[in-house]
Design a protein around this motif. Structure first.
Motif, PDB file in Angstrom:
ATOM      1  N   SER A  60      52.054  38.890  58.615  1.00 14.43           N
ATOM      2  CA  SER A  60      52.748  39.299  57.348  1.00 14.43           C
ATOM      3  C   SER A  60      52.212  40.751  56.803  1.00 14.43           C
ATOM      4  O   SER A  60      52.935  41.439  56.091  1.00 14.43           O
ATOM      5  N   ALA A  76      55.461  42.232  51.039  1.00 16.84           N
ATOM      6  CA  ALA A  76      55.542  40.979  50.415  1.00 16.84           C
ATOM      7  C   ALA A  76      57.000  40.387  49.904  1.00 16.84           C
ATOM      8  O   ALA A  76      57.312  39.239  50.116  1.00 16.84           O
ATOM      9  N   ALA A  77      57.774  41.222  49.938  1.00 18.01           N
ATOM     10  CA  ALA A  77      59.269  41.012  49.589  1.00 18.01           C
ATOM     11  C   ALA A  77      59.714  40.240  50.896  1.00 18.01           C
ATOM     12  O   ALA A  77      60.577  39.427  50.746  1.00 18.01           O
ATOM     13  N   GLN A 131      58.527  36.849  51.160  1.00 23.82           N
ATOM     14  CA  GLN A 131      59.173  35.926  50.322  1.00 23.82           C
ATOM     15  C   GLN A 131      60.427  35.521  51.023  1.00 23.82           C
ATOM     16  O   GLN A 131      60.797  34.384  50.781  1.00 23.82           O
ATOM     17  N   GLU A 132      61.157  36.525  51.521  1.00 18.49           N
ATOM     18  CA  GLU A 132      62.283  36.169  52.056  1.00 18.49           C
ATOM     19  C   GLU A 132      62.235  35.133  53.311  1.00 18.49           C
ATOM     20  O   GLU A 132      63.112  34.507  53.452  1.00 18.49           O
ATOM     21  N   LEU A 167      52.742  32.849  48.269  1.00 16.24           N
ATOM     22  CA  LEU A 167      54.198  32.984  48.798  1.00 16.24           C
ATOM     23  C   LEU A 167      54.207  31.906  49.883  1.00 16.24           C
ATOM     24  O   LEU A 167      55.296  31.387  49.854  1.00 16.24           O
ATOM     25  N   GLY A 207      54.931  28.659  48.582  1.00 17.42           N
ATOM     26  CA  GLY A 207      56.354  28.372  48.502  1.00 17.42           C
ATOM     27  C   GLY A 207      57.069  27.753  49.214  1.00 17.42           C
ATOM     28  O   GLY A 207      58.298  27.135  48.877  1.00 17.42           O
TER      29      GLY A 207
END
Length: 316
Positions: free
Chosen positions: A64, A77-78, A81-82, A118, A121
């Motif tokens: 990551s 981070a984006a 998250q995806e 993240l 989630g």
């Protein structure tokens, strides 16, 4: 399918391999009678055979690199998250999530906080092993205290889920730049003891950051003392070894042991030997980043002695 890259200097073969990686091709692995076989997939994860009651499925993500802030991905981070959104969308009956290291880029608490939040989630029970970027501070103590509670002092551990035995290993401690990973005597002795007395028919899943086969020695893409660990694993009829570190999908089969490396959720690295050194591919064409990142879904099919490994890119 058996790829040996240490002495592969065939430009045509290298070009074909690079094209496969850029395409984000999915891979379906089938283990029948202890012998893994593979085939390319064209569709997304839901194109696989549906799971049935009693099957075990789980998800792998890797590399990551939260905290990385450069080309080709200034916001990992984006993309993590995806990736987690993709996991939620296609998780099906998955019970576990395995992260094969380099959760962070600089081992900073804020990076660990962001990554952990993240990954949570996904709504799955998460299991981690360290990458070399996770152990930059205090010999990795902040990582181990947060992500491998209850593990051995060096961060290795095992657990069972629906009859499958999972083994998380640490091969990044004391890693030198360009050097191969190492498991070390204490961990190898623990592994031998952990496997002692287990039935040869029990499926084994091993996960560690650096590959347990030598992908490319010149770049340190391998583990120096892996052969001893593999000697303890070979008596078992179905062994799957999952790794990260090289940020691309590669596979190798040796008897009943199938090796599989995962895409990163942050940035791609070059195919072995196609650049002066490993590292982020910074000059990606516009719009190509997401197709080089992805997640992996693994499923054991009860009653059929088969294991499916499906790689799904974030974007086509």
């Amino acid at each position: 399918m058996h790829h040996e890259h240490e002495h592969d200097h065939d430009p045509g073969r290298r070009k074909a391999l690079t094209c496969m990686l850029w395409a984000g091709a999915g891979m379906l692995w089938t283990v029948s009678g202890g012998v893994p076989r593979s085939s390319l997939l064209v569709g997304r994860a839901e194109a696989a055979e549906p799971a049935s009651a009693g099957d075990l499925s789980f998800v792998q993500i890797s590399d990551s690199h939260i905290g990385f802030a450069n080309r080709p991905n200034p916001d990992p981070a984006a993309t993590l998250q995806e990736a987690i959104g993709l996991v939620r969308e296609h998780r099906g009956t998955a019970e576990l999530l395995i992260h094969t290291g380099d959760v962070s880029h600089l081992s900073r608490p804020a990076e660990f906080d962001a990554a952990e939040g993240l990954v949570r989630g996904a709504g799955l029970d998460a299991h981690y092993v360290p990458g070399e970027h996770d152990v930059l501070v205090d010999d990795g103590r902040p990582f181990f205290e947060r992500f491998t509670r209850g593990a051995q002092a060096g961060g290795w551990y095992s657990f069972d889920q629906r009859g499958v035995h999972f083994i998380g290993l640490n091969n990044v401690t004391n890693l030198r730049a360009g050097g191969l990973g190492q498991l070390g005597e204490a961990q190898l002795e623990w592994l031998e003891d952990d496997l002692r007395g287990r039935p040869a028919s029990q499926p084994i899943v091993v996960f560690a950051h650096i590959p347990l086969w030598t992908v490319y020695r010149e770049w340190g893409w391998g583990t120096e003392d892996a052969e001893r660990a593999l000697g303890y694993l070979r008596p078992f009829g179905s062994v799957t070894v999952l790794n990260g570190h090289i940020h691309q999908v590669m596979q190798k089969v040796e008897g009943n042991v199938a090796f599989h490396t995962a895409l990163s959720t942050a940035f791609p690295q070059p195919a072995p030997g196609t650049a002066q050194s490993p590292g982020p591919i910074r000059d990606l064409p516009a719009g190509r980043l997401r197709s080089t990142l992805g997640v992996t879904t693994i499923r054991e099919l009860r009653g059929q002695a088969r294991l499916a490994v499906i790689d799904t890119p974030l974007g086509a």
